[in-house]
Design a protein around this motif. Sequence first.
Motif, short mmCIF file in Angstrom:
data_model
loop_
_atom_site.label_atom_id
_atom_site.label_comp_id
_atom_site.label_asym_id
_atom_site.label_seq_id
_atom_site.Cartn_x
_atom_site.Cartn_y
_atom_site.Cartn_z
N SER A 36 13.69 7.26 1.24
CA SER A 36 13.24 5.92 0.97
C SER A 36 11.61 5.88 0.81
O SER A 36 11.25 6.48 1.64
CB SER A 36 13.84 4.78 1.78
OG SER A 36 15.24 4.67 1.60
N SER A 63 7.97 4.19 1.30
CA SER A 63 7.10 3.18 2.16
C SER A 63 5.64 3.13 1.55
O SER A 63 5.16 3.74 1.15
CB SER A 63 7.22 3.90 3.65
OG SER A 63 6.76 5.22 3.76
N SER A 64 5.08 2.04 2.35
CA SER A 64 3.77 1.91 1.73
C SER A 64 2.67 2.90 2.19
O SER A 64 2.87 3.43 3.50
CB SER A 64 3.18 0.44 2.47
OG SER A 64 1.86 0.16 2.04
N GLU A 112 5.93 6.05 6.29
CA GLU A 112 7.57 5.93 6.99
C GLU A 112 7.29 5.40 8.42
O GLU A 112 7.67 6.24 9.31
CB GLU A 112 7.82 7.45 7.13
CG GLU A 112 7.87 8.16 5.60
CD GLU A 112 8.41 9.52 5.80
OE1 GLU A 112 9.11 10.06 6.80
OE2 GLU A 112 7.66 10.45 4.96
N TRP A 158 9.24 4.21 10.56
CA TRP A 158 10.65 3.53 10.98
C TRP A 158 11.14 4.94 11.81
O TRP A 158 10.67 6.03 11.55
CB TRP A 158 11.56 3.17 9.85
CG TRP A 158 11.70 4.20 8.73
CD1 TRP A 158 12.09 5.49 8.83
CD2 TRP A 158 11.19 3.96 7.42
NE1 TRP A 158 11.89 6.19 7.49
CE2 TRP A 158 11.62 5.27 6.59
CE3 TRP A 158 10.75 2.95 6.79
CZ2 TRP A 158 11.44 5.18 5.27
CZ3 TRP A 158 10.63 3.01 5.34
CH2 TRP A 158 10.82 4.21 4.56
N TRP A 176 5.03 -5.95 9.03
CA TRP A 176 4.60 -5.33 8.00
C TRP A 176 5.66 -4.02 7.88
O TRP A 176 6.48 -3.63 6.93
CB TRP A 176 3.45 -4.71 7.77
CG TRP A 176 3.04 -4.01 6.62
CD1 TRP A 176 3.29 -4.26 5.41
CD2 TRP A 176 2.29 -2.64 6.65
NE1 TRP A 176 2.81 -3.16 4.53
CE2 TRP A 176 2.03 -2.35 5.56
CE3 TRP A 176 1.61 -1.89 7.68
CZ2 TRP A 176 1.52 -1.12 5.13
CZ3 TRP A 176 1.19 -0.89 7.45
CH2 TRP A 176 1.20 -0.41 6.19
N ARG A 210 9.28 -4.84 7.25
CA ARG A 210 9.70 -4.94 5.69
C ARG A 210 9.89 -3.55 5.10
O ARG A 210 10.74 -3.70 4.30
CB ARG A 210 8.57 -5.65 4.97
CG ARG A 210 8.33 -7.12 5.50
CD ARG A 210 7.44 -8.08 4.68
NE ARG A 210 6.13 -7.46 4.55
CZ ARG A 210 5.05 -7.88 5.26
NH1 ARG A 210 5.61 -8.88 6.41
NH2 ARG A 210 4.03 -7.52 5.13
N GLN A 211 8.99 -2.79 5.29
CA GLN A 211 9.34 -1.38 4.85
C GLN A 211 10.76 -0.65 5.28
O GLN A 211 11.30 -0.07 4.57
CB GLN A 211 8.13 -0.38 5.38
CG GLN A 211 6.82 -0.89 4.43
CD GLN A 211 5.75 -0.30 4.94
OE1 GLN A 211 5.59 0.98 4.81
NE2 GLN A 211 4.97 -0.61 5.77
N ILE A 236 13.56 -1.36 3.37
CA ILE A 236 14.09 -0.70 1.90
C ILE A 236 14.93 0.52 2.29
O ILE A 236 16.05 0.65 1.59
CB ILE A 236 12.46 -0.16 1.42
CG1 ILE A 236 11.54 -1.20 1.11
CG2 ILE A 236 12.87 0.66 0.33
CD1 ILE A 236 10.16 -0.57 0.78
#
Length: 220
Positions: A41, A43-44, A48, A50, A140, A143-144, A147
């Motif tokens: 996935s 990410s900004s 990553e 997460w 922030w 929010r990622q 995704i």
Amino acid sequence: MIAKQDILAAFNYRHACKEFDPTRKVAPEDFEFILETARLSPSSFGHEPWQIVVIQDMALREKLLPVTWGAQKTLPTASHYIAILARKTGLMPEDPHVQHIMHDIQKLPPERIEMRSKVYRNFLESDFKLLGYERGVFDWACRQAYIALGNMMTAAAMIGIDTCPIEGFDQEKAEAVLSAAGALDARNFGLAAMLAFGYRKNPQPAKTRRPMAEVVQWVK
């Protein structure tokens, strides 16, 4: 390529499954496929922010149950259950995690790293005003993380596996349970959401959504 009608069929199939059939388990290869869609996935800046914790220990699920009001039937019955963690720290340009991403994962040359770090710092400082704002950084990152959560739910639906995303928990108490079990580094991560997987026990109701005209605005 996948047919559009097959993709839409998966979206229509997907519901927040509140209770799973405890006798049916997701095959290991299917769950690995779902996890791979999370790993891939976006990410900004590709950072990553997460971590995914797969909770198959039923004793730990029982400890989560009193502080997770939104999973009273899913925690005990889900084939697989995950906690999605988001970073609270480690997302500044000079931090080891960001440096590891740029050096070891993205393998950027030194000049690109220098330029990218400047752009990233300006983004944090001016565009989103996150420097020195730990809660803002965590939000922030959450929010990622969503995704990856959405991609896992869609991927699962496309192979006939049910899911239930869960925000119905006491965040502080749930984090304490996970931290005590060694599943969460509370200094650097917070609990963004949970996600249960399995096969529905009961028929799901018809999907209801607002019509397209209420959802989409065109600016021409």
